[in-house]
Scaffold this active site. Sequence first.
Site, mmCIF file in Angstrom:
data_model
loop_
_atom_site.group_PDB
_atom_site.id
_atom_site.type_symbol
_atom_site.label_atom_id
_atom_site.label_comp_id
_atom_site.label_asym_id
_atom_site.label_seq_id
_atom_site.Cartn_x
_atom_site.Cartn_y
_atom_site.Cartn_z
ATOM 1 N N LYS A 53 0.844 -1.208 0.000
ATOM 2 C CA LYS A 53 0.000 0.000 0.000
ATOM 3 C C LYS A 53 0.875 1.252 0.000
ATOM 4 O O LYS A 53 0.607 2.217 -0.714
ATOM 5 C CB LYS A 53 -0.926 -0.010 1.231
ATOM 6 C CG LYS A 53 -2.022 -1.066 1.127
ATOM 7 C CD LYS A 53 -2.756 -1.250 2.454
ATOM 8 C CE LYS A 53 -3.722 -2.432 2.362
ATOM 9 N NZ LYS A 53 -4.389 -2.747 3.643
ATOM 10 N N GLN A 106 -4.121 -1.208 9.977
ATOM 11 C CA GLN A 106 -4.046 -2.509 9.306
ATOM 12 C C GLN A 106 -4.647 -3.603 10.200
ATOM 13 O O GLN A 106 -4.287 -3.725 11.364
ATOM 14 C CB GLN A 106 -2.578 -2.836 8.970
ATOM 15 C CG GLN A 106 -2.388 -4.133 8.220
ATOM 16 C CD GLN A 106 -3.003 -4.144 6.816
ATOM 17 O OE1 GLN A 106 -2.983 -3.141 6.107
ATOM 18 N NE2 GLN A 106 -3.573 -5.264 6.431
ATOM 19 N N ASP A 148 -10.193 3.655 4.698
ATOM 20 C CA ASP A 148 -10.476 2.219 4.572
ATOM 21 C C ASP A 148 -11.987 1.949 4.641
ATOM 22 O O ASP A 148 -12.434 0.831 4.406
ATOM 23 C CB ASP A 148 -9.765 1.446 5.693
ATOM 24 C CG ASP A 148 -8.826 0.382 5.155
ATOM 25 O OD1 ASP A 148 -8.780 0.201 3.924
ATOM 26 O OD2 ASP A 148 -8.156 -0.274 5.969
#
Length: 303
Positions: free
Chosen positions: A70, A114, A137
């Site tokens: 990412k 994450q 996200d």
Amino acid sequence: MGYSNVYGIPGLATIRPAAQLLDGRVAASELKAQVAVEIEQRAAAGERVPALATILVGDDPASHTYVSAKRRACTEVGIRSVHHSLPADSTLEKVASLITSLNADEEVTGILLQLPLPAHLDTRLLLDLIDPAKDVDGLTTTSGGRLAQGTPGFVPCTPKGVLALLEHYDVDFAGRRAVVVGRSELVGRPLATLLSQRDATVTLCHSRTRDLAAECRNAELLIVAAGRERLVSERHVAPGAIVVDVGIHRTAAGLVGDVDHAAIRHRVAALTPVPGGVGPMTIASLLENALAAVRTNPLAPPL
Ligand SMILES: NC(=O)c1ccc[n+]([C@@H]2O[C@H](COP(=O)([O-])OP(=O)(O)OC[C@H]3O[C@@H](n4cnc5c(N)ncnc54)[C@H](OP(=O)(O)O)[C@@H]3O)[C@@H](O)[C@H]2O)c1
């Protein structure tokens, strides 16, 4: 069965057509190029450019790989990325205080926590500390609520990427029988919502579904996100179906998905490869969300 060889020559071995590959690398590189152009234009105009803060708690190797990928993608398109690595035994207070400080940091326009987190940490509580205006996200309760209501907001990256991949290949959703296998908050549930909002007729399957193969065989569009290696095989697919394999499993033979590709590729019309299907689209969608965060007036709901 019903197939002829490509030359129509009697006696030549019958060639059964294989599924069209829905190539996520190609579609993702187009999306990334668009994001890069807009960021360059913003920078040239002296406007804000995105800065993504990534948080990784612990040392799970797969999570390390995902975060690195990412961050690399951010650099490629001109998004600044700042990484925060915390030890696996970090307290809830420690992770919470990092999120709170990133919320307050005006230089940071997006925050990515994450997953999965170590088991002692409350994932929902920590996700919901993220400022919804920086929730690139799309996993806060606010973003989930907006998605469910059909109001503008950040959409989780994997479901967003799946739709973008299908749209890249001009798959239309209206009226289609779509079956989603898996109902996680990260993938299956938001996907079912998005497909329904695009007028597909959606069935959402899970581990308690009574006859999974029968449900799947009913699908014109089958999306599998069950986290079970090669769960879906020939008896689960109708001829001509479009199949999206979200699963990723590291095996001795390399990466495989939730679908047994060799078993179905001559039966279905189109199929996403693993790797090179949904994975690159997930990352491209994160970049799009990161860009959307700077387009947005932080006082208004994000677009
Ligand atoms: N390519 C990417 O970018 C990307 C991104 C995210 C995830 N993934 C992969 O996608 C897969 C799914 O991820 P996830 O986070 O959604 O997983 P998850 O949170 O473990 O959820 C799995 C879902 O599948 C259902 N399920 C499990 N076994 C099943 C079975 N035998 N039959 C029918 N349904 C079954 C579960 O049902 P219950 O609800 O009843 O337990 C659950 O809803 C994983 O392989 C993951 O690595 C890939």
